[in-house]
Design a protein around this motif. Structure first.
Motif, mmCIF file in Angstrom:
data_model
loop_
_atom_site.group_PDB
_atom_site.id
_atom_site.type_symbol
_atom_site.label_atom_id
_atom_site.label_comp_id
_atom_site.label_asym_id
_atom_site.label_seq_id
_atom_site.Cartn_x
_atom_site.Cartn_y
_atom_site.Cartn_z
ATOM 1 N N ALA A 150 -48.163 73.513 -102.053
ATOM 2 C CA ALA A 150 -48.339 73.586 -100.598
ATOM 3 C C ALA A 150 -47.778 72.359 -99.894
ATOM 4 C CB ALA A 150 -49.821 73.758 -100.258
ATOM 5 N N GLN A 151 -47.841 71.190 -100.546
ATOM 6 C CA GLN A 151 -47.341 69.958 -99.931
ATOM 7 C C GLN A 151 -45.951 69.586 -100.424
ATOM 8 O OE1 GLN A 151 -50.167 66.738 -100.377
ATOM 9 N NE2 GLN A 151 -51.904 67.990 -99.772
ATOM 10 N N ALA A 152 -45.335 70.431 -101.235
ATOM 11 C CA ALA A 152 -44.117 70.032 -101.942
ATOM 12 C C ALA A 152 -42.873 70.808 -101.535
ATOM 13 C CB ALA A 152 -44.338 70.184 -103.451
ATOM 14 N N TYR A 153 -42.963 71.707 -100.545
ATOM 15 C CA TYR A 153 -41.760 72.455 -100.162
ATOM 16 C C TYR A 153 -40.712 71.498 -99.603
ATOM 17 C CZ TYR A 153 -38.692 75.859 -97.942
ATOM 18 O OH TYR A 153 -37.602 76.603 -97.571
ATOM 19 N N ALA A 154 -39.476 71.628 -100.088
ATOM 20 C CA ALA A 154 -38.395 70.739 -99.655
ATOM 21 C C ALA A 154 -37.131 71.512 -99.338
ATOM 22 C CB ALA A 154 -38.113 69.683 -100.732
ATOM 23 N N GLY A 155 -37.279 72.808 -99.028
ATOM 24 C CA GLY A 155 -36.117 73.591 -98.626
ATOM 25 C C GLY A 155 -35.762 74.718 -99.565
ATOM 26 N N GLN A 156 -36.463 74.835 -100.692
ATOM 27 C CA GLN A 156 -36.172 75.890 -101.651
ATOM 28 C C GLN A 156 -37.462 76.484 -102.196
ATOM 29 O OE1 GLN A 156 -33.552 73.772 -104.480
ATOM 30 N NE2 GLN A 156 -31.984 75.283 -103.946
ATOM 31 N N ILE A 157 -37.453 77.794 -102.404
ATOM 32 C CA ILE A 157 -38.526 78.449 -103.142
ATOM 33 C C ILE A 157 -38.116 78.390 -104.609
ATOM 34 C CG2 ILE A 157 -39.764 80.618 -103.523
ATOM 35 C CD1 ILE A 157 -40.453 79.309 -100.886
ATOM 36 N N ASP A 158 -38.625 77.401 -105.305
ATOM 37 C CA ASP A 158 -38.182 77.136 -106.675
ATOM 38 C C ASP A 158 -39.401 76.916 -107.580
ATOM 39 O OD1 ASP A 158 -38.868 74.842 -105.313
ATOM 40 O OD2 ASP A 158 -37.292 73.593 -106.166
ATOM 41 N N PRO A 159 -39.998 77.986 -108.076
ATOM 42 C CA PRO A 159 -41.166 77.832 -108.954
ATOM 43 C C PRO A 159 -40.817 77.015 -110.193
ATOM 44 C CG PRO A 159 -40.816 80.132 -108.343
ATOM 45 C CD PRO A 159 -39.601 79.387 -107.907
ATOM 46 N N ASP A 160 -41.771 76.210 -110.637
ATOM 47 C CA ASP A 160 -41.586 75.503 -111.901
ATOM 48 C C ASP A 160 -41.457 76.536 -113.014
ATOM 49 O OD1 ASP A 160 -42.594 74.162 -114.498
ATOM 50 O OD2 ASP A 160 -42.308 72.467 -113.134
#
Length: 365
Positions: A150-160
């Protein structure tokens, strides 16, 4: 005065959000664009009202026995643990490593019991740490790994790659805000379909509620201008108004009572349109500037900023751990920098008999 909080939405985007409030029949088209655009062979994407709504759908759709245990990072939004308890499961906060800001495998192993079924790890403050080691531990013990980004979006939907479920938030104070909304990525297609089916049973969010949120966002964008904020801060001091409390209340995603009723709604057409727009935004230059500024604060001014040694740190917020908090707040405000004396995050306590999460308590004290 330099405000502590600026809503991450430009004036043109806010005007588009206002215009989107006139949409009445575009919900499914926007939902299809979001979910089709961010699904891949390994994950199915779901558009939800919030991350908390996504967690509720997940817990509803899992076939867990009552009394099953859910491990959570010991620093998170307090509602996450409340929701676990609402479903009849036992939340158990696991302490963090002070540098990695996630539980270690050793701490997880010490917390695990035969009833442990799910682990929710929350990336904090805009940092993000690869989950390969934690993921391998979860796989060995047949534990579902949920990544709270929730606090880590940086421009991409990139699941670990190691996560079974990853959740991104676009709430009011988040990066690239859509004034609400979340994208939840689910590895198991059957689980994703059960979550979709559960959500289809929920009522649609009242568009009037979302319109009020958009209007409030406009006021907060205006408040993010230095002269405006400085004037409001002076007036608050002059008339004895608790500005910190007012700002906290204004930015809460789900105020008041009846949390589950507020969460159990499908996003309205306007919210989905804004979420679709937020996901299309190119954040690379903005993220680079924010990361550079956050690193300068940590390297030049406050060397004890948590998470400064992590490989990915986009500094959604910059937490300062100081000895004399009131004195530092006073000096920063005198120098023209407004800071928040507290956070919306909470310490998630251990279940009965578990170790007290002392590192988490120290980080939020």
């Amino acid at each position: 005065m330099w405000p502590r909080m600026r809503i991450d939405m430009s004036i043109p985007r806010w005007v588009a959000a206002v215009w989107s409030c006139h949409l009445v029949d575009e919900a499914e088209r926007s939902r299809e664009r979001i979910e089709a655009g961010h699904s891949d062979p390994a994950h199915q994407a779901l558009a939800c009202l919030s991350v908390r709504s996504g967690l509720d759908l997940l817990l509803t759709s899992l076939d867990l026995d009552p009394g099953s245990e859910v491990l959570l990072s010991a620093i998170s939004v307090g509602d996450m643990a409340r929701m676990v308890g609402f479903h009849g499961f036992v939340p158990h906060g696991v302490d963090l490593h002070p540098e990695g800001l996630l539980p270690t495998v050793e701490a997880l192993e010490a917390a695990r019991t035969p009833l442990t079924r799910v682990l929710v790890v929350a990336h904090l403050f805009g940092s993000r740490t690869p989950l390969a080691e934690i993921g391998a531990w979860c796989k060995r013990h047949d534990i579902l790994l949920v990544e709270d980004a929730a606090q880590a979006y940086a421009g991409q939907i990139d699941p670990d790659p190691s996560a079974d479920v990853t959740m991104f938030s676009f709430g009011l104070i988040k990066t690239a805000t859509a004034i609400g909304g979340a994208v939840v990525c689910v590895r198991d297609p059957d689980l994703a379909e059960r979550m979709r089916a559960a959500e289809r049973e929920w009522p649609t969010q009242d568009p009037r509620v979302y319109r009020r949120k958009v209007r409030k966002a406009g006021l907060l964008i205006l408040l993010g201008l230095g002269p405006v904020f400085g004037t409001c801060a002076w007036l608050a001091r002059r008339f004895g108004i608790d500005l910190d409390r007012k700002l906290y209340d204004a930015t809460r995603g789900f105020p008041g009572d009846g949390l589950m009723k507020q969460l159990r709604q499908r996003p309205c057409a306007s919210l989905l349109a804004n979420l679709n727009a937020a996901l299309r935004a190119d954040l690379r230059a903005r993220m680079a500037r924010r990361s550079e500024n956050g690193d300068r604060i940590g390297n030049d001014l406050f060397p004890d900023v948590p998470g400064m040694d992590l490989p990915v740190r986009t500094h959604w917020v910059v937490p300062l751990h100081v000895n004399d908090r009131d004195h530092v707040i006073h000096d920063l405000r005198e120098a023209g920098f407004d800071v928040a004396p507290s956070s919306s995050l909470s310490v998630i306590p251990a279940a009965q008999g578990g170790d007290v999460p002392r590192i988490a308590e120290a980080l939020l004290t």
